[in-house]
Scaffold this active site. Sequence first.
Site, PDB file in Angstrom:
ATOM      1  N   ASP A 108      57.635  39.921  27.137  1.00  0.00           N
ATOM      2  CA  ASP A 108      58.481  39.854  25.945  1.00  0.00           C
ATOM      3  C   ASP A 108      57.587  39.728  24.712  1.00  0.00           C
ATOM      4  O   ASP A 108      56.385  39.507  24.834  1.00  0.00           O
ATOM      5  CB  ASP A 108      59.395  38.628  26.103  1.00  0.00           C
ATOM      6  N   GLU A 121      55.765  43.442  20.815  1.00  0.00           N
ATOM      7  CA  GLU A 121      55.766  44.516  19.780  1.00  0.00           C
ATOM      8  C   GLU A 121      54.404  44.635  19.093  1.00  0.00           C
ATOM      9  O   GLU A 121      54.070  45.756  18.716  1.00  0.00           O
ATOM     10  CB  GLU A 121      56.874  44.242  18.775  1.00  0.00           C
ATOM     11  N   ASP A 163      67.419  41.738  21.939  1.00  0.00           N
ATOM     12  CA  ASP A 163      68.351  40.665  21.566  1.00  0.00           C
ATOM     13  C   ASP A 163      69.627  41.198  20.917  1.00  0.00           C
ATOM     14  O   ASP A 163      69.763  41.261  19.694  1.00  0.00           O
ATOM     15  CB  ASP A 163      67.654  39.684  20.621  1.00  0.00           C
TER      16      ASP A 163
END
Length: 803
Positions: A406, A409, A484
């Site tokens: 997670d 990015e 999300d």
Amino acid sequence: MITNTELEQKGNAFPSNVISFRKDVDTLYFTTENDVALQITILRDGLLRFRYSTTGMFANDFSYAITKYASIGYNQLDIEEKEDCYSITTSKIICEVSKKGLLIKIYDKADGSLINQDELGFHWEDSYEFGGDIVKMSKVSHDGESYFGLGDKPGNLNLKGKRFENWVTDSYAYGKDTDPIYKTIPFYTGLHNKKAYGIFFDNTFRSYFDFAQERRFVTSFWAQGGEMNYYFIYGPKMTDVVEYYTDLTGKPDLPPLWALGFHQCKWSYYPESKVKAITSKFRELQIPCDAIYLDIDYMEGFRCFTWNKEYFPDPKRMVKELEDDGFKTVAIIDPGIKIDKNYWVYKEGLENDYFCKRADGPYIKGKVWPGECYFPDFTNPKVREWWSGLFKELIEDIGVKGIWNDMNEPAVMEVPNKTFPHDVRHNYDENPCSHRKAHNIYGMQMARATYHGVKKFSHPKRPFVITRAAYSGTQRYTSTWTGDNIANWEHLWIANVQVQRLAMSGFSFAGSDIGGFAEQPHGELFTRWIQLATFHPFFRVHSSGDHGDQEPWTFGEDITDIVRKFIELRYQLLPYLYTAFWDYTEKGIPLVKSLVMFDQEDVNTHYRIDEFIFGNSILACPVLEPNAKGRRMYIPRGQWYNYWTDELVKGGKEMWVDADLDSMPVFIKEGAIIPKYPVQQYVGEKKIEEITLDIYYKKGKEDSQFFEDAQDGYDYTKGRFCLRSFKLTGRKNQLVIQQHKEGSFESDCKKFKLQIHGLPFDVKNIQLDNETKSLEQLHSNGCLTLMIDENFSILDLNGGNEE
Ligand code: GLC
């Protein structure tokens, strides 16, 4: 932001006249008076690569997206110099390169129709600030042309009339119009006159696509650096375009079968007693579930590769006990490594100089869950190797079965751009560069290193990885989820669109946070979401802890019963899904197909969004509104059986389909043979000696397959699989099913329970492997049931002589 400055022609430069041309085996080189070089490589008859340079020289040819396993090779390549152009002919296309300006036109060789044509073609702007060029391409967009793809964009399936940016971004509670979000997949499929082609712009810099938004007849794409480097893929079938793209950027291995089961996740289940309470409840309520997730709170102060010993005093024992109860444990690992001189991962990273640095030397320091962190440079092969090795304890010693990557990015908190500054340096596999170039592939390289680690330490079992950030090709290493989202009806629509779009962008193993990550759903929304996700390749409930419980039993008994019913359906369909997954790993055939992909010849499908095909034969359509008793939907051409009632409907039209909260519109294509397992509480719970084959009568012929293996491990790559190919032939008075078996895997299955739907005649005579048999025929709800040996070669059901 850099705009598409074509309109103003501000600072744009263009290639001038071609002054030289040469061919070297499969590659053609053109140069112009003003030093522009164009390389065209013929990879397949319908697959060309275009590379432009504005200095006459090309940088080192390196791509994280393209796999070395891509199938390359063409049947024909002829080049002819004409007065104003060079004409390249393969067995599928004719590509013309104009001598003035290097403008490209591509025609279908079979019928001479124009498929794709440059408008201004390649042009560029000098980038004084960063060096190099802003590289641009513009192509003609035709009236009625549609565009699909681009990864996880949350808006309408058809991209026409919109502009998009590609820059992977942490996007908590994004909406339909948020752009960009977590992934960069710069690949689209264009569909015009029922013919499809694809463009993959393999450039990792921040890039943009404009689908006839700025100018009605122009589609363009451009990037803030790097090369104009794109692949043109001719179909003409959409499925072929996506298959060739997936072949080029890589197909995954088969996941372990349990990974296709139901997964329960929460931010966060802790301590151990809470985890156990959740897993026990699944078993108590007999709701099938295969995986339980540990979010960041299992760690010591959010330090990756550590455990909070107060919450989890003996992780190995816990993981083993969960495993004994049929649960695989999946744990989260983020990229940020806490700055803490007493923390071994930090120390190792520092000692070996593995963390990313700013241009002037200091490490890039950013805040994530653990506070101030340094970040490994996953673009450095040595760092990836180190990272892979870090999984030894988690996977090999403790027995965790999957890793969830997670924040890759990479996400940085409390900074305006949410990520690294542009000047951060990266190794980029010995092609040193700034973050401008490496940003979009950072998360992919993290997932790659994770995958190799999990794979190594899981051996001889298969790895399971899930990632949030991705670039083209990430599907080779991992599954993914859509980030999300929010617990509302609009996000149910978005989840449907995103999973379809990811599948047509080569990334089939995808799902959404069921029920919504932010905020809390009510029971109705949760139920409708479970129904949709039953038909998504990745099937996980996840939500943020701030918003209350989100387990299948949270919303009362009625809802629990419906949710159980759908999760059970998923477990019954596992062999069907696994077969489709195997097809995806072999050929790149998407696991989920939007209707336009299923039948591009039917223009009605071009505008449909909600309906999709799961695998090859199941049509599903979620109910996306509250208080619905059903919905209108488009049934594609052909005949379809309503899954719940067996009613046969003729497609090619829109119709109302009943679907109270305990149901959803699901149809089976006539002629399909759907293999089904009995319900299990988890994969491997039962020794399955009897498999149901749901056979849907069709007048005519249909082929289908059923793939089985050990459900994990690599024996299937050595021929130890069991592939059954079925041929169904239906006549007015006869139904014949032939089976051909391949592979050396001995399935536990001894008997098939055939459930034949829609048979239009009474069976008078049964021939099994050419012998007359008096098999017991059971009839219920218009469905005929027969038990036969799994080894049969030919079954012939006959209604006797026709009058
Ligand atoms: C991010 C993830 C989410 C996770 C949370 C805590 O928001 O997207 O899935 O639960 O971080 O780790």
